[in-house]
Design an enzyme around this catalytic site. Structure first.
Site, short mmCIF file in Angstrom:
data_model
loop_
_atom_site.label_atom_id
_atom_site.label_comp_id
_atom_site.label_asym_id
_atom_site.label_seq_id
_atom_site.Cartn_x
_atom_site.Cartn_y
_atom_site.Cartn_z
N GLY A 7 0.93 -1.44 0.38
CA GLY A 7 -0.14 0.10 -0.12
C GLY A 7 0.79 1.36 -0.38
CG ASP A 32 -0.90 0.64 -4.19
OD1 ASP A 32 -0.73 1.51 -3.02
OD2 ASP A 32 -1.58 0.80 -5.17
NE ARG A 82 -12.06 6.89 11.23
CZ ARG A 82 -11.85 7.65 12.03
NH1 ARG A 82 -12.98 6.89 12.88
NH2 ARG A 82 -10.44 8.47 12.71
CG ASN A 95 -10.32 -0.97 4.44
OD1 ASN A 95 -10.50 -0.85 3.27
ND2 ASN A 95 -10.29 -0.57 5.31
CB THR A 119 -5.93 -2.31 6.78
OG1 THR A 119 -4.82 -2.16 5.82
CG2 THR A 119 -7.30 -1.92 5.83
CG ASN A 120 -8.29 2.59 10.66
OD1 ASN A 120 -7.69 1.59 11.88
ND2 ASN A 120 -8.31 3.64 10.48
NE ARG A 151 -3.45 10.21 16.27
CZ ARG A 151 -4.47 9.81 15.25
NH1 ARG A 151 -5.67 9.15 16.00
NH2 ARG A 151 -3.94 9.73 14.05
CG HIS A 175 -6.56 1.84 16.52
ND1 HIS A 175 -5.67 3.54 17.02
CD2 HIS A 175 -6.64 2.16 14.86
CE1 HIS A 175 -5.87 4.11 16.35
NE2 HIS A 175 -5.58 3.61 14.49
#
Length: 306
Positions: A7, A32, A82, A95, A119-120, A151, A175
């Protein structure tokens, strides 16, 4: 040594940039499916080398997994990012098939690699990768709460007006905006519990900011963040490749740890060349225990969609 990144979007390319600049490995394969994307990013990175003083070899590939052969680590960033207003959970349907395909193709050429999933929705995609790979659970790591912890440290540093690298903090759980759990008791400034410095109200403001940290960036940028994720992946890859045995919060498959079974979720892990080399079952407050169980149950609901 070789790391392959599947990716070449914003996150994948930033992973390649940071890994190359730190000199963690001698070779990076950036792959990719999109014609020209990996080639363009790799060329752009290579042209920055004389000015920045690094010389890692970066090979661009268009969907040719044979070039990833014998990678120590494979980073999976492939998938739809997202968009504003979109939850990580809404990404599941699109996904799942992408991650399954990536894992099955990559493992043919690097059966001994450690896989880092970005990946989400990350916790669910980590489970998808584990099932698709057939590898031992220690070889599949979701990046997840390393980023959330960074964060947390950022928002604490802003509130305290102190250097971020003098602050330690950890996030466990999912997450996701509603499933992550910033651990108040583990947040310190130069060894001093931050709960002794900030008021409870100020601390709760920081926790709320942390929990929507990803969504805040998505709203500002119009897509998912990439510098923070790229840096978190780079630290994880460095820890694996150089066998550093660092304690890092990652999404991993639990089989009874913390009283949870059959789900990938963020917990403190010892990371080394074999991937997850141990899980540290830290003591949680009663309220955080409840939050952790609720987080695991929320992830299981999303897992039910796969």
């Amino acid at each position: 040594m070789k790391v392959s990144i599947i990716g070449a979007g914003n996150v994948g390319a930033t992973c390649a940039q940071f890994i190359a600049m730190k000199g963690i490995v001698s070779e990076i394969v950036l792959l990719d499916i999109a014609e020209g994307l990996a080639a363009g990013k790799a060329m752009d990175l290579a042209q920055s080398m004389p000015a920045l003083g690094f010389d890692t070899l970066i090979y661009p590939e268009v969907d040719d997994y044979s070039k990833t052969a014998n990678s120590e680590v494979i980073v999976v960033t492939s998938g739809q990012p997202r968009k504003p207003g979109m939850s990580r959970e809404e990404l599941v349907a699109v996904n799942v098939s992408i991650v399954e395909s990536v894992i099955k193709n990559a493992i043919k050429f690097s059966p001994k690699a450690v896989f880092v999933i970005v990946t989400n929705p990350l916790d669910t995609m980590t489970l998808v990768a584990l099932k698709a790979s057939g590898l031992p659970k220690n070889k599949i790591i979701g990046m997840g709460t390393i980023l959330d912890s960074n964060r947390f440290r950022y928002f604490l540093s802003k509130k305290l007006q102190k250097p971020i690298n003098e602050i330690e903090a950890m996030v466990i759980g999912g997450h996701g905006d509603t499933t992550m759990i910033p651990i108040k008791e583990l947040a310190t400034y130069k060894g001093i519990p931050i709960s002794e410095i900030l008021t409870n109200e100020a601390f709760e403001e920081v926790i709320k900011e942390t929990m929507v940290g990803g969504a805040t960036l998505t709203k500002l940028l119009g897509t998912s963040a990439w510098y923070g994720p790229g840096a978190a992946v780079t630290e994880l890859v460095d820890t694996i490749v150089n066998d550093k045995k660092k304690l890092m919060p990652n999404s991993v498959y639990l089989q009874g740890e913390f009283g949870i079974d059959g789900v990938c979720i963020g917990v403190p892990c010892i990371i080394g060349k074999h991937g997850v080399e141990g899980i540290l079952e830290i003591k949680l407050s009663d309220s955080d225990k409840i939050k952790f169980i609720n987080s695991a149950n929320a992830i299981k609901e999303v897992n039910g969609l796969i």
